[in-house]
Scaffold this motif. Sequence first.
Motif, PDB file in Angstrom:
ATOM      1  N   ASP A 156      15.406  29.627  16.716  1.00  7.03           N
ATOM      2  CA  ASP A 156      14.509  28.513  16.501  1.00  7.03           C
ATOM      3  C   ASP A 156      15.020  27.649  15.203  1.00  7.03           C
ATOM      4  O   ASP A 156      15.382  28.361  14.008  1.00  7.03           O
ATOM      5  N   TYR A 163      14.047  35.562   8.308  1.00  9.77           N
ATOM      6  CA  TYR A 163      14.497  34.578   8.828  1.00  9.77           C
ATOM      7  C   TYR A 163      14.398  33.162   8.357  1.00  9.77           C
ATOM      8  O   TYR A 163      15.109  32.282   8.429  1.00  9.77           O
ATOM      9  N   GLN A 164      13.193  32.921   7.945  1.00 12.39           N
ATOM     10  CA  GLN A 164      12.847  31.455   7.456  1.00 12.39           C
ATOM     11  C   GLN A 164      13.584  31.385   6.170  1.00 12.39           C
ATOM     12  O   GLN A 164      14.426  30.217   5.916  1.00 12.39           O
ATOM     13  N   MET A 212      16.721  35.815  16.781  1.00 12.68           N
ATOM     14  CA  MET A 212      15.237  36.109  16.858  1.00 12.68           C
ATOM     15  C   MET A 212      14.739  37.398  16.729  1.00 12.68           C
ATOM     16  O   MET A 212      13.629  37.433  16.833  1.00 12.68           O
ATOM     17  N   THR A 264      12.263  38.837  14.324  1.00  9.28           N
ATOM     18  CA  THR A 264      11.127  37.857  13.985  1.00  9.28           C
ATOM     19  C   THR A 264       9.892  38.500  14.310  1.00  9.28           C
ATOM     20  O   THR A 264       8.935  37.590  14.653  1.00  9.28           O
ATOM     21  N   ASP A 265       9.837  39.622  14.871  1.00 12.95           N
ATOM     22  CA  ASP A 265       8.646  40.181  15.568  1.00 12.95           C
ATOM     23  C   ASP A 265       7.609  40.810  14.632  1.00 12.95           C
ATOM     24  O   ASP A 265       6.333  41.314  14.864  1.00 12.95           O
ATOM     25  N   THR A 266       7.745  40.768  13.122  1.00 12.49           N
ATOM     26  CA  THR A 266       6.911  41.201  12.098  1.00 12.49           C
ATOM     27  C   THR A 266       6.718  40.023  11.172  1.00 12.49           C
ATOM     28  O   THR A 266       7.632  39.154  10.986  1.00 12.49           O
ATOM     29  N   ALA A 267       5.791  39.903  10.347  1.00 13.63           N
ATOM     30  CA  ALA A 267       5.528  39.022   9.523  1.00 13.63           C
ATOM     31  C   ALA A 267       6.745  39.131   8.326  1.00 13.63           C
ATOM     32  O   ALA A 267       7.185  37.735   8.049  1.00 13.63           O
ATOM     33  N   GLU A 268       7.127  40.247   7.810  1.00 14.62           N
ATOM     34  CA  GLU A 268       8.273  40.237   6.876  1.00 14.62           C
ATOM     35  C   GLU A 268       9.511  39.759   7.488  1.00 14.62           C
ATOM     36  O   GLU A 268      10.251  39.039   7.098  1.00 14.62           O
ATOM     37  N   LYS A 284       9.856  37.591   9.962  1.00 16.78           N
ATOM     38  CA  LYS A 284       9.829  36.119  10.077  1.00 16.78           C
ATOM     39  C   LYS A 284      10.040  35.321   8.677  1.00 16.78           C
ATOM     40  O   LYS A 284      10.577  34.266   8.526  1.00 16.78           O
ATOM     41  N   GLN A 285       9.675  35.944   7.710  1.00 14.76           N
ATOM     42  CA  GLN A 285       9.887  35.568   6.202  1.00 14.76           C
ATOM     43  C   GLN A 285      11.465  35.586   6.173  1.00 14.76           C
ATOM     44  O   GLN A 285      11.885  34.702   5.351  1.00 14.76           O
TER      45      GLN A 285
END
Length: 288
Positions: free
Chosen positions: A271, A234-235, A222, A225-229, A231-232
């Motif tokens: 997650d 990671y997704q 995780m 995942t502290d930035t929008a990019e 998180k992208q």
Amino acid sequence: MRILLQLGCALAVFLSASAAADSSVWRISKGAQQLYIAGTVHLLPPEQFPLPDEFTKAYQQADVLVFETDVRQLETPQGMQLLMQHAMYNDGRKLNQVLSATTFKQLQQFATAQGVDLKALNGFKPDFVLLTLMQVALQKAGMAGEGVDMYFLNKAVAESKPLHFLETVEQQLSILLNVSAANEDVFVQQNLAQLSELEQQLTQIISAWRSGNTEELSELAMAFTDTAEGKQFYQALLVQRNQNWIPQLKQMLATKEVELVLVGALHLAGDSNVLELLQQQGYQVTKL
């Protein structure tokens, strides 16, 4: 760096688990239905073998071995052609055009330090370039070797155990070599920032994997995942693939055969990891 670990790179460690430690192997069950699922690392130096006993026990119980994809296909002419199709830009773009001048210079400096001429890779996507540079760095550090997946693939083939794969090679290449799309600069900057601590990062991850420290693996999974990019990334690399695998795993659990499923360790942490998704489907998850 942590992103690249999901791109099929990694890993070495010099810390052994104690006899009382947990493992990265789980039994998934519901009534009489069961399979085993184990977190793996894709490159492991020889001194890390033999593997923890739980891997051997699960293998001995398994009728079928299940892997992310059939990496043997990459050794064929057709597989190499597929790799090049996904690793290179097919619209004429070049790496030095996609990246900012500052980022490209930093990447070039790192490549030079590894003895790699970045000009030869200028037609490739940053995903592939960083993967290549990381593998070179691992080899120079003496940290590359046969991974857990390949060890069991070779063993299963030698013993004529049936094989199953969660993704085709083309599906996996399509995912893993397009993570940076539209965010190439951020992707390169994030990974370059971690590459300076390569050996320390790998040691930490493998230590957590070998001792079954899921809390630490979750923190590592995780961490970006502290930035929008982030998180992208990671997704795309973890969550979507985890979700895609669940219907296949449910089908396996409905058969009388017992499977041993081997996937990268970070698919079992953080997650929306595979174990969490199976629990949500009503399956019992027991760590060996």
